[in-house]
Design a protein around this motif. Structure first.
Motif, mmCIF file in Angstrom:
data_model
loop_
_atom_site.group_PDB
_atom_site.id
_atom_site.type_symbol
_atom_site.label_atom_id
_atom_site.label_comp_id
_atom_site.label_asym_id
_atom_site.label_seq_id
_atom_site.Cartn_x
_atom_site.Cartn_y
_atom_site.Cartn_z
ATOM 1 N N ASP A 193 -4.079 0.660 -3.579
ATOM 2 C CA ASP A 193 -3.508 0.032 -2.705
ATOM 3 C C ASP A 193 -4.531 -1.113 -1.919
ATOM 4 O O ASP A 193 -4.388 -2.501 -2.075
ATOM 5 N N HIS A 197 -4.874 -5.075 -2.325
ATOM 6 C CA HIS A 197 -5.030 -6.173 -1.129
ATOM 7 C C HIS A 197 -6.117 -7.018 -1.489
ATOM 8 O O HIS A 197 -5.633 -8.259 -1.022
ATOM 9 N N HIS A 262 2.967 -6.449 -3.898
ATOM 10 C CA HIS A 262 3.688 -6.096 -2.770
ATOM 11 C C HIS A 262 5.072 -6.177 -2.599
ATOM 12 O O HIS A 262 6.028 -5.465 -2.305
ATOM 13 N N HIS A 276 3.646 4.087 -1.419
ATOM 14 C CA HIS A 276 3.208 2.665 -1.296
ATOM 15 C C HIS A 276 2.298 2.249 -2.541
ATOM 16 O O HIS A 276 2.330 1.310 -3.333
ATOM 17 N N ASN A 280 2.544 0.349 -6.038
ATOM 18 C CA ASN A 280 1.435 -0.889 -6.314
ATOM 19 C C ASN A 280 0.725 -0.732 -7.542
ATOM 20 O O ASN A 280 0.534 -1.465 -8.514
HETATM 21 FE FE FE2 Z 1 -0.432 -2.423 0.335
#
Ligand code: FE2
Length: 386
Positions: A193, A197, A262, A276, A280
C-alpha cells in the motif's frame, strides 16, 4: 504556479516516538483524551502502556476499542456517540489505517451534526473536529499524515472517500518499534500500500515538486526494504526504513492524490472484504501496465528510485524492469489472485459494472496519467481474473 500543502503541526519520528504522547498532549494544552483503537492493540498491551504513561502525567483518559478493519458507518457510531456525550478535548488514534481512519471520522462527526454521507467527496471538509494525535502501528497507510479517511457505507457497499483539512491529524508519532511484531501478511499488504502511494503520487496528474520530493524518497526507502521486513519482522533497519518511507509516501500522496490503483481497489475491498493493501497489490502490475504509455519518463524515474533500474537504462528498459519487479514482488510476498482469495467468479463478474461506476465516482481515476473510460476499467477488472 504554487501548491497548497497540508501537514500535521507536530511530527515525532523514530524509535520510542510513541512514548512522547503525554508531552505532545501537554504541548497542545489537552487534558482529556479519548484513545481510539482496536482490540488487537489492547491485547498487545500497547493501550495499557499509554494509559499508564498518561496517568504518570496526571492525565485521565477513556478508551474506545471497537474500531474494525475497513471501518463502516455503523462501526463508528458508538464512538461518535461517546464523543458527542463525553467531555473530550482530543483523540489519540492508535493502530493501523483502520483505527486512525475511524478516529478521523469520529473526530469530525462527534463535533458536527450530520452523517458520514454528508461529509464524503466531493465535499471538502475543512471544519475542525477534535484534534487527533495519530500513532500508526503499520507501515502503512500513511493515514497519520493524510487529509483523507475512507468509511464504507454498508447500505450500498461504497467505500466513501472523505477529504479535507478537517481529517488531518494535529500530531503524528511515527515509531517503528510498534511495527516489530507485525505478522508477515500485514507487513506485506501495508508495505505494498505504501509503495503504491509513492508510485501513484509520483505519476499523478496532481504531482508537484513538493510531493515529488517526498514520494521519491519514499520509494528509495520502501522498495529495498519491503522483502527484508516481510521475511524477518525483527529487522530494525528494514522496519525503520519502511516506517519512514510509509509516512513520506503518505505526505506525498496527501498533497498529490492517488490514482487508478486506489480508485479500482476500493470497490474490490468494499464488495469482497479484501484488505486495502492486498487489493492494491492485486491491481498494481496490471494498472501500471495500462498506464505507462501516458507517463513513461515518470514510471522510469520510479524504477530508478526503487533501485531496480540503472541510471543508464533507457526509459523503455526501466519500465519493463518495473513491470517485472511488481509481479516478482507480488510472487515473493505471496499475494493471492482473486480466485485464490476465495472470491466467487460469478459474483465478481456480475459486479464489474457497479465496481467500475464506484471507481469512476471516487475521482481517483481522473488523476491517473492515462485516464480510463468506464469500459477500460471493466476490462482491467476482467483481466485481473486469472
Ligand atoms: Fe492506500
Amino acid at each position: 504556479m504554487s501548491t497548497h500543502i497540508i501537514l500535521p503541526r507536530i511530527m515525532q519520528v523514530g524509535a520510542g516516538a510513541s512514548q512522547e504522547i503525554p508531552n505532545i498532549l501537554t504541548s497542545l494544552g489537552c487534558k482529556r483524551p479519548l484513545i481510539i483503537t482496536d482490540k488487537v492493540m489492547v491485547s498487545l498491551g500497547y493501550i495499557s502502556t499509554i494509559e499508564s504513561s498518561l496517568l504518570e502525567h496526571s492525565i485521565d483518559c477513556h478508551v474506545f476499542d471497537a474500531t474494525v478493519p475497513e471501518p463502516t458507518i455503523s462501526s463508528i457510531t458508538a464512538g461518535v456517540n461517546q464523543v458527542r456525550h463525553g467531555d473530550y478535548d482530543s483523540i489519540i488514534a492508535v493502530g493501523g489505517g483502520s483505527p486512525i481512519d475511524s478516529a478521523k471520522a469520529i473526530a469530525i462527526l462527534g463535533k458536527h451534526d450530520g452523517t458520514m454521507r454528508d461529509f464524503k467527496f466531493p465535499r471538502i471538509v475543512n471544519e475542525s473536529g477534535l484534534p487527533i494525535i495519530a500513532v500508526p502501528t503499520t507501515a502503512g497507510t500513511g493515514s497519520e499524515v493524510t487529509k483523507f479517511t475512507i468509511i464504507t457505507d454498508e447500505a450500498n457497499d461504497e467505500k466513501m472517500l472523505c477529504v479535507g483539512m478537517g481529517f488531518m491529524p494535529v500530531a503524528a508519532l511515527v515509531d517503528y518499534d510498534l511495527t516489530l511484531s507485525l505478522p508477515p501478511r500485514i507487513t506485506a499488504d501495508t508495505g505494498i500500500d505504501a509503495l503504491t502511494h509513492a508510485l501513484e503520487g509520483y505519476v499523478s496528474r496532481k504531482a508537484n515538486p513538493y510531493s515529488d520530493s517526498q514520494v521519491l524518497a519514499a520509494m528509495r526507502l520502501i522498495a529495498p526494504n519491503l522483502r527484508a521486513a516481510f521475511h524477518d519482522g525483527t529487522n530494525k533497519q528494514a522496519r525503520e526504513a519502511m516506517m519512514l518511507g510509509s509516512t513520506l509516501a503518505g505526505i506525498g500522496f496527501s498533497n498529490a492524490s492517488v490514482a487508478l490503483v486506489h480508485g479500482m481497489s476500493r470497490p474490490i475491498g468494499a464488495f469482497f472484504h479484501v484488505p486495502h493493501g492486498l487489493s492494491n497489490a492485486m491491481l498494481l502490475p496490471s494498472v501500471t501496465a495500462f498506464s505507462i504509455e501516458a507517463a513513461p519518463k515518470r514510471y522510469a524515474d520510479s524504477a530508478r528510485a526503487m533501485g531496480i533500474a540503472n541510471q543508464t537504462d533507457s526509459d523503455d528498459c526501466a519500465n519493463q524492469k518495473l513491470l517485472d519487479e511488481l509481479q516478482a514482488l507480488n510472487d515473493e510476498l505471496q499475494v493471492p489472485t482473486l480466485a485464490e482469495y476465495g472470491i466467487d467468479k460469478e459474483q465478481y463478474f456480475s459486479l464489474l459494472n457497479e465496481m467500475a461506476s464506484q471507481a469512476m465516482s471516487s475521482g481517483s481515476p481522473s488523476n491517473n496519467p492515462r485516464i480510463p473510460s468506464k469500459d477500460e476499467i471493466v476490462e482491467i477488472y476482467k483481466k485481473l481474473w486469472k
